[in-house]
Design a protein around this motif. Structure first.
Motif, PDB file in Angstrom:
ATOM      1  N   LEU A 289       0.829  -1.209   0.000  1.00 47.89           N
ATOM      2  CA  LEU A 289       0.000   0.000   0.000  1.00 47.89           C
ATOM      3  C   LEU A 289       0.863   1.258   0.000  1.00 47.89           C
ATOM      4  O   LEU A 289       1.706   1.441   0.883  1.00 47.89           O
ATOM      5  CB  LEU A 289      -0.933   0.003   1.208  1.00 47.89           C
TER       6      LEU A 289
ATOM      7  N   LEU B 164     -14.256   2.504  -7.522  1.00 42.58           N
ATOM      8  CA  LEU B 164     -13.587   1.429  -6.797  1.00 42.58           C
ATOM      9  C   LEU B 164     -14.600   0.360  -6.389  1.00 42.58           C
ATOM     10  O   LEU B 164     -14.370  -0.849  -6.566  1.00 42.58           O
ATOM     11  CB  LEU B 164     -12.895   2.005  -5.562  1.00 42.58           C
TER      12      LEU B 164
ATOM     13  N   ALA C 279      -8.824   3.468   0.036  1.00 43.93           N
ATOM     14  CA  ALA C 279      -7.940   2.332  -0.273  1.00 43.93           C
ATOM     15  C   ALA C 279      -7.944   1.339   0.880  1.00 43.93           C
ATOM     16  O   ALA C 279      -7.993   0.117   0.670  1.00 43.93           O
ATOM     17  CB  ALA C 279      -6.528   2.826  -0.553  1.00 43.93           C
ATOM     18  N   LYS C 280      -7.894   1.854   2.103  1.00 38.39           N
ATOM     19  CA  LYS C 280      -7.912   0.974   3.271  1.00 38.39           C
ATOM     20  C   LYS C 280      -9.210   0.170   3.332  1.00 38.39           C
ATOM     21  O   LYS C 280      -9.216  -1.024   3.640  1.00 38.39           O
ATOM     22  CB  LYS C 280      -7.737   1.790   4.549  1.00 38.39           C
TER      23      LYS C 280
ATOM     24  N   PHE D  13      -4.855   4.385  -8.362  1.00 35.06           N
ATOM     25  CA  PHE D  13      -5.942   5.170  -7.781  1.00 35.06           C
ATOM     26  C   PHE D  13      -5.758   6.643  -8.153  1.00 35.06           C
ATOM     27  O   PHE D  13      -4.876   7.314  -7.642  1.00 35.06           O
ATOM     28  CB  PHE D  13      -5.937   4.987  -6.264  1.00 35.06           C
TER      29      PHE D  13
ATOM     30  N   GLU E 190     -14.492   6.653  -5.239  1.00 37.86           N
ATOM     31  CA  GLU E 190     -15.035   5.609  -4.380  1.00 37.86           C
ATOM     32  C   GLU E 190     -16.029   4.745  -5.154  1.00 37.86           C
ATOM     33  O   GLU E 190     -16.010   3.519  -5.060  1.00 37.86           O
ATOM     34  CB  GLU E 190     -15.729   6.231  -3.171  1.00 37.86           C
TER      35      GLU E 190
ATOM     36  N   VAL F 222      -1.339  -1.053  -4.404  1.00 35.90           N
ATOM     37  CA  VAL F 222      -2.370  -0.010  -4.475  1.00 35.90           C
ATOM     38  C   VAL F 222      -1.641   1.326  -4.365  1.00 35.90           C
ATOM     39  O   VAL F 222      -1.055   1.645  -3.325  1.00 35.90           O
ATOM     40  CB  VAL F 222      -3.400  -0.149  -3.339  1.00 35.90           C
ATOM     41  N   SER F 223      -1.653   2.096  -5.452  1.00 32.28           N
ATOM     42  CA  SER F 223      -0.861   3.326  -5.477  1.00 32.28           C
ATOM     43  C   SER F 223      -1.545   4.407  -6.302  1.00 32.28           C
ATOM     44  O   SER F 223      -2.322   4.112  -7.217  1.00 32.28           O
ATOM     45  CB  SER F 223       0.523   3.026  -6.074  1.00 32.28           C
ATOM     46  N   ASP F 224      -1.203   5.660  -5.968  1.00 31.42           N
ATOM     47  CA  ASP F 224      -1.763   6.767  -6.755  1.00 31.42           C
ATOM     48  C   ASP F 224      -0.690   7.467  -7.581  1.00 31.42           C
ATOM     49  O   ASP F 224      -0.925   8.538  -8.121  1.00 31.42           O
ATOM     50  CB  ASP F 224      -2.463   7.778  -5.846  1.00 31.42           C
TER      51      ASP F 224
ATOM     52  N   ILE G 248      -9.122  -2.553   0.686  1.00 30.85           N
ATOM     53  CA  ILE G 248      -8.196  -3.634   1.067  1.00 30.85           C
ATOM     54  C   ILE G 248      -8.813  -4.502   2.151  1.00 30.85           C
ATOM     55  O   ILE G 248      -8.702  -5.733   2.124  1.00 30.85           O
ATOM     56  CB  ILE G 248      -6.852  -3.045   1.533  1.00 30.85           C
TER      57      ILE G 248
ATOM     58  N   MET H 199      -1.508  10.409  -1.247  1.00 34.85           N
ATOM     59  CA  MET H 199      -2.679   9.579  -0.921  1.00 34.85           C
ATOM     60  C   MET H 199      -3.621  10.281   0.055  1.00 34.85           C
ATOM     61  O   MET H 199      -4.709   9.785   0.345  1.00 34.85           O
ATOM     62  CB  MET H 199      -2.235   8.233  -0.331  1.00 34.85           C
TER      63      MET H 199
ATOM     64  N   LYS I 204      -8.304   9.426  -0.550  1.00 34.85           N
ATOM     65  CA  LYS I 204      -7.812   8.245  -1.267  1.00 34.85           C
ATOM     66  C   LYS I 204      -7.300   7.167  -0.306  1.00 34.85           C
ATOM     67  O   LYS I 204      -7.604   5.975  -0.480  1.00 34.85           O
ATOM     68  CB  LYS I 204      -6.704   8.643  -2.250  1.00 34.85           C
TER      69      LYS I 204
END
Length: 459
Positions: free
Chosen positions: A155, A331, A174-175, A301, A328, A269-271, A178, A161, A170
């Motif tokens: 992550l 996602l 993301a959390k 992301f 969101e 998972v990255s922006d 996951i 982020m 973000k």
């Protein structure tokens, strides 16, 4: 007058005696063989003995040997080609006399035994074990052995982020994603969470420290909801993006996870792209090409076009896929689409395996039936020809006696029964294996299909 009468009687007696003597002499003379006749008879007896020695002893109970015995004449052709049969009968005429039952049997086998070697080899090669493509829509299970699946999530906790997208921050989104992904992993899977870029700030002064911030916050193991949630709360978005370092560290994390039934999957998972001067493409390629054979998948992301190109290159180098989401809702939609896709793939997977199992089972059954029938009817045809030749051998006075003729008839029956019983038993044995495998595989496929279609239809 009396003298004449007695003289006539005496003459008659003498003539009768002489006639009787001549008859006996002639009879004795007629029963006596000449030297040339006696020599010819002795020569034939010696020749017959030598020819008997040259008759190969035919198998009776040994199927392995029987299937290798091929007669000089094709039994099927004997019933349709008169000239062909005459050649065979000529050979029987030239065969030795005074044959025992075993000798006559061996002789006829060498002449008209059925050629079933090819069919027997085909039958023996029929494998009753049904095998199916064990890969599933998620590559999570290997039939009949279950794979051990290790999922490593990397992550990105760099400062970017912390930015907001539709639906919220973000990092927070993301959390949540996951967490949901982890709790939906199939039973028996292991998960690990490594976070990077979570220390320092985005300033140049903190770059060195931030680029070294790379640590495991949830060790590889079974999913525990409470502990996993606590691990996600340990960090907030902070500094730079050491993507290459995180991938290199993951390779060390999974170093001992090797083997035929171990599957390793890495999700990033990255922006954004690498900002710590590392080479994530090289790192991903190294990880995928190592003995671990892990695939690297990246969820981008809210990544710009240039960043998408670079992250996609990293995913391809790691043997995985790249997916870009911007909000969101996207996602969540992505996850729903994945579940829907997996539902239909599991349904299709199950149907495909059912047809595969049925097809293989039918192929095995009909292959054995075909070879078995060919062997049976060829063996039966040869037996019938051998039975018919018994009358020819008897007419030619080839049998030593009636006992020899009876023994010959017994042996040709035993030969056919031996072949028939062996392949019947083998067919029964292989069919049992086939049926058991079919039943077990169908049950396993049904359980997996129902379990996973229920899971993804309700999500």
């Amino acid at each position: 007058m009396k003298r004449k009468i007695w003289a006539f009687i005496l003459l008659a007696v003498l003539l009768a005696a002489a006639a009787a003597g001549c008859s006996q002499d002639e009879k004795a003379s007629g029963s006596k063989k000449s030297d040339s006749e006696q020599a010819a008879e002795t020569k034939k007896e010696n020749t017959d003995k030598e020819e008997k020695k040259n008759i190969p002893q035919a198998a009776v109970y040994n199927v392995e040997e029987i299937v290798k015995e091929k007669g000089k004449y094709d039994p099927e052709k004997l019933g349709t080609d008169e000239q062909y049969k005459k050649k065979l009968l000529k050979e029987l005429e030239n065969a030795p006399d005074n044959l025992s039952g075993e000798e006559a049997y061996s002789l006829v086998v060498s002449l008209v035994a059925a050629d079933i070697e090819k069919e027997a080899e085909g039958f023996e090669k029929v494998d009753p074990v049904i095998t199916i493509d064990s890969s599933t829509p998620e590559d999570e299970i290997d039939i009949p052995d279950q794979e051990k699946v290790n999922v490593a999530i990397l992550l990105d906790a760099s400062g970017s982020m912390a930015a907001e997208v539709s639906g919220g921050q973000k990092m927070k989104l993301a959390k949540q994603a996951i967490q949901k992904y982890a709790q939906d992993l199939p039973e028996g899977s292991n998960i690990m969470l490594r976070v990077y870029g979570h220390k320092g700030t985005g300033s140049d002064a903190d770059k060195e420290m931030s680029c070294k911030s790379n640590e495991v916050v949830y060790n590889l193991g079974a999913y525990d909801e409470k502990k996993f949630s606590e691990s996600l709360e340990q960090f907030d978005p902070a500094g730079w993006t050491p993507l290459a370092g995180a991938i290199e560290a993951a390779q060390k994390d999974l170093a001992d996870q090797q083997g035929e039934n171990i599957k390793n999957v890495v999700y990033v998972v990255s922006d954004g792209v690498e900002t710590c001067d590392g080479d994530p493409v090289s790192a991903a390629k190294s990880l995928n090409g190592s003995d671990i054979q892990a695939e690297v998948n990246i969820i981008g992301f809210d990544v710009d076009n240039e960043g998408q190109v670079k992250l996609k290159e990293v995913a391809e180098a790691g043997g995985g896929q790249y997916k870009s989401v911007y909000s969101e809702s996207e996602l969540n939609d992505y996850l729903k689409e994945e579940y829907s896709r997996l539902y239909w793939e599991w349904l299709s997977w199950g149907n495909d395996r059912y047809f595969d199992i049925l097809g293989q089972s039918n192929d095995i059954y009909f292959d054995m039936l075909g070879y078995g029938n060919d062997i049976y009817f060829k063996s039966l045809g040869a037996k019938n020809v051998m039975s018919s030749l018994r009358y020819d051998l008897k007419e030619m006075n080839k049998f030593k006696d009636e006992e020899a003729e009876d023994k010959y008839r017994e042996l040709i029956n035993i030969r056919h029964e031996t072949v028939d019983e062996y392949f019947d038993q083998e067919e029964e044995r292989k069919n049992k294996i086939r049926k058991d495998m079919k039943e077990k595989l169908e049950k396993k496929v049904k359980e997996l299909k129902e379990k996973n279609t229920d899971k993804y239809s309700s999500s």
